[in-house]
Design a protein around this motif. Sequence first.
Motif, PDB file in Angstrom:
ATOM      1  N   SER A   1      47.218  23.682  38.911  1.00 35.08           N
ATOM      2  CA  SER A   1      46.892  22.133  38.986  1.00 35.08           C
ATOM      3  C   SER A   1      45.502  22.136  40.011  1.00 35.08           C
ATOM      4  N   THR A   2      44.754  21.124  39.489  1.00 36.67           N
ATOM      5  CA  THR A   2      43.690  20.601  40.075  1.00 36.67           C
ATOM      6  C   THR A   2      43.454  19.123  40.267  1.00 36.67           C
ATOM      7  N   PRO A   3      43.364  18.625  41.549  1.00 34.16           N
ATOM      8  CA  PRO A   3      43.347  19.297  42.725  1.00 34.16           C
ATOM      9  C   PRO A   3      44.599  19.880  42.896  1.00 34.16           C
ATOM     10  N   THR A   4      44.831  20.909  43.853  1.00 33.12           N
ATOM     11  CA  THR A   4      46.016  21.735  44.050  1.00 33.12           C
ATOM     12  C   THR A   4      47.251  20.893  44.570  1.00 33.12           C
ATOM     13  N   ARG A   5      48.250  21.036  43.740  1.00 35.58           N
ATOM     14  CA  ARG A   5      49.411  20.272  44.038  1.00 35.58           C
ATOM     15  C   ARG A   5      50.421  21.380  44.592  1.00 35.58           C
ATOM     16  N   TYR A   6      51.455  21.002  45.297  1.00 30.38           N
ATOM     17  CA  TYR A   6      52.470  21.602  46.161  1.00 30.38           C
ATOM     18  C   TYR A   6      53.926  21.167  45.608  1.00 30.38           C
ATOM     19  N   ARG A   7      54.977  21.819  45.952  1.00 29.31           N
ATOM     20  CA  ARG A   7      56.220  21.717  45.897  1.00 29.31           C
ATOM     21  C   ARG A   7      57.091  22.000  47.134  1.00 29.31           C
ATOM     22  N   PHE A   8      58.092  21.379  47.459  1.00 32.00           N
ATOM     23  CA  PHE A   8      59.050  21.938  48.327  1.00 32.00           C
ATOM     24  C   PHE A   8      60.050  22.891  47.482  1.00 32.00           C
ATOM     25  N   ASP A   9      59.902  24.102  48.051  1.00 28.99           N
ATOM     26  CA  ASP A   9      60.675  25.266  47.446  1.00 28.99           C
ATOM     27  C   ASP A   9      62.041  25.293  48.036  1.00 28.99           C
ATOM     28  N   THR A  10      62.774  24.649  47.343  1.00 25.47           N
ATOM     29  CA  THR A  10      64.345  24.421  47.688  1.00 25.47           C
ATOM     30  C   THR A  10      64.806  25.807  47.449  1.00 25.47           C
ATOM     31  N   ASP A  11      64.460  26.659  46.647  1.00 24.83           N
ATOM     32  CA  ASP A  11      64.928  27.932  46.212  1.00 24.83           C
ATOM     33  C   ASP A  11      64.716  28.999  47.229  1.00 24.83           C
ATOM     34  N   SER A  12      63.932  28.834  48.264  1.00 27.39           N
ATOM     35  CA  SER A  12      63.291  29.675  49.273  1.00 27.39           C
ATOM     36  C   SER A  12      64.614  29.827  50.235  1.00 27.39           C
ATOM     37  N   GLU A  13      64.736  30.838  50.995  1.00 28.02           N
ATOM     38  CA  GLU A  13      65.736  31.262  51.972  1.00 28.02           C
ATOM     39  C   GLU A  13      65.591  29.973  53.507  1.00 28.02           C
ATOM     40  N   VAL A  14      64.179  30.048  53.618  1.00 29.25           N
ATOM     41  CA  VAL A  14      63.989  29.144  54.871  1.00 29.25           C
ATOM     42  C   VAL A  14      64.062  28.055  54.334  1.00 29.25           C
ATOM     43  N   ALA A  15      63.771  27.268  53.305  1.00 24.42           N
ATOM     44  CA  ALA A  15      64.101  26.077  52.696  1.00 24.42           C
ATOM     45  C   ALA A  15      65.595  25.713  52.660  1.00 24.42           C
ATOM     46  N   LYS A  16      66.496  26.646  52.187  1.00 29.46           N
ATOM     47  CA  LYS A  16      67.764  26.545  51.943  1.00 29.46           C
ATOM     48  C   LYS A  16      68.429  26.316  53.422  1.00 29.46           C
ATOM     49  N   GLN A  17      67.894  26.943  54.342  1.00 24.28           N
ATOM     50  CA  GLN A  17      68.431  26.964  55.890  1.00 24.28           C
ATOM     51  C   GLN A  17      67.924  25.821  56.491  1.00 24.28           C
ATOM     52  N   LEU A  18      66.963  25.063  56.236  1.00 24.45           N
ATOM     53  CA  LEU A  18      66.361  23.806  56.694  1.00 24.45           C
ATOM     54  C   LEU A  18      67.287  22.785  56.229  1.00 24.45           C
ATOM     55  N   ILE A  19      67.547  22.841  55.055  1.00 28.00           N
ATOM     56  CA  ILE A  19      68.414  21.633  54.306  1.00 28.00           C
ATOM     57  C   ILE A  19      69.921  21.778  54.893  1.00 28.00           C
ATOM     58  N   LYS A  20      70.131  23.065  54.991  1.00 21.26           N
ATOM     59  CA  LYS A  20      71.627  23.205  55.689  1.00 21.26           C
ATOM     60  C   LYS A  20      71.411  22.474  57.170  1.00 21.26           C
TER      61      LYS A  20
ATOM     62  N   PRO B   1      62.552  14.176  46.781  1.00 23.87           N
ATOM     63  CA  PRO B   1      63.507  14.652  45.724  1.00 23.87           C
ATOM     64  C   PRO B   1      63.033  15.917  45.475  1.00 23.87           C
ATOM     65  N   PRO B   2      63.977  16.848  45.004  1.00 20.57           N
ATOM     66  CA  PRO B   2      63.940  18.189  44.990  1.00 20.57           C
ATOM     67  C   PRO B   2      62.752  18.533  43.867  1.00 20.57           C
ATOM     68  N   LYS B   3      62.048  19.548  43.985  1.00 20.78           N
ATOM     69  CA  LYS B   3      60.727  19.894  43.101  1.00 20.78           C
ATOM     70  C   LYS B   3      59.787  18.883  42.961  1.00 20.78           C
ATOM     71  N   ARG B   4      59.874  17.810  43.906  1.00 23.92           N
ATOM     72  CA  ARG B   4      58.762  16.466  43.607  1.00 23.92           C
ATOM     73  C   ARG B   4      57.282  17.253  43.820  1.00 23.92           C
ATOM     74  N   GLU B   5      56.368  17.068  43.176  1.00 20.63           N
ATOM     75  CA  GLU B   5      55.099  17.470  43.351  1.00 20.63           C
ATOM     76  C   GLU B   5      54.225  16.533  44.363  1.00 20.63           C
ATOM     77  N   PHE B   6      53.218  17.101  45.091  1.00 24.69           N
ATOM     78  CA  PHE B   6      52.240  16.261  45.890  1.00 24.69           C
ATOM     79  C   PHE B   6      51.173  17.078  46.109  1.00 24.69           C
ATOM     80  N   ASN B   7      50.222  16.366  46.542  1.00 23.50           N
ATOM     81  CA  ASN B   7      48.799  16.819  46.774  1.00 23.50           C
ATOM     82  C   ASN B   7      48.787  16.627  48.457  1.00 23.50           C
ATOM     83  N   GLN B   8      47.677  17.172  49.047  1.00 20.32           N
ATOM     84  CA  GLN B   8      47.642  17.229  50.390  1.00 20.32           C
ATOM     85  C   GLN B   8      47.608  15.516  50.952  1.00 20.32           C
ATOM     86  N   SER B   9      46.866  14.771  50.442  1.00 18.00           N
ATOM     87  CA  SER B   9      46.683  13.465  50.871  1.00 18.00           C
ATOM     88  C   SER B   9      48.145  12.856  50.660  1.00 18.00           C
TER      89      SER B   9
END
Length: 115
Positions: free
Chosen positions: A82-101, A42-50
């Motif tokens: 965030s600790t431990p570090t968490r990440y998000r799929f950045d659906t606002d970035s140009e690269v992500a937009k093109q991947l989605i497209k 889902p968009p903006k879903r947070e996750f860690n490396q594991s």
Amino acid sequence: MVNDVSGPPGKPVGAEAPRSGWQTIAGTESVVKMVDALLSLPPKREFNQSELAEFADISRKSVHTHLPRLKDIGIITEVPESTPTRYRFDTDSEVAKQLIKLDGAVNNAKEQPPA
């Protein structure tokens, strides 16, 4: 007979050539699986490396190795403080937009009957 493989004048080819954008993303099976997992979240879903390793069905070591590449090109971002570090799929970035497209276009093409 050896085929002459030459690129545009002044541009390196083969091992000397810089990685293309496509190669950066699709150059390793682990990165392909990571991107595929991100496209399924889902968009903006947070996750860690594991969690990303589990979603992508790859080792945590592979995620650790390739995560910087995805951060550098803007596909994912770190969640601040965030600790431990968490990440998000950045659906606002140009690269992500093109991947989605691209993902949508390929999925639509698969659904079309052959011409």
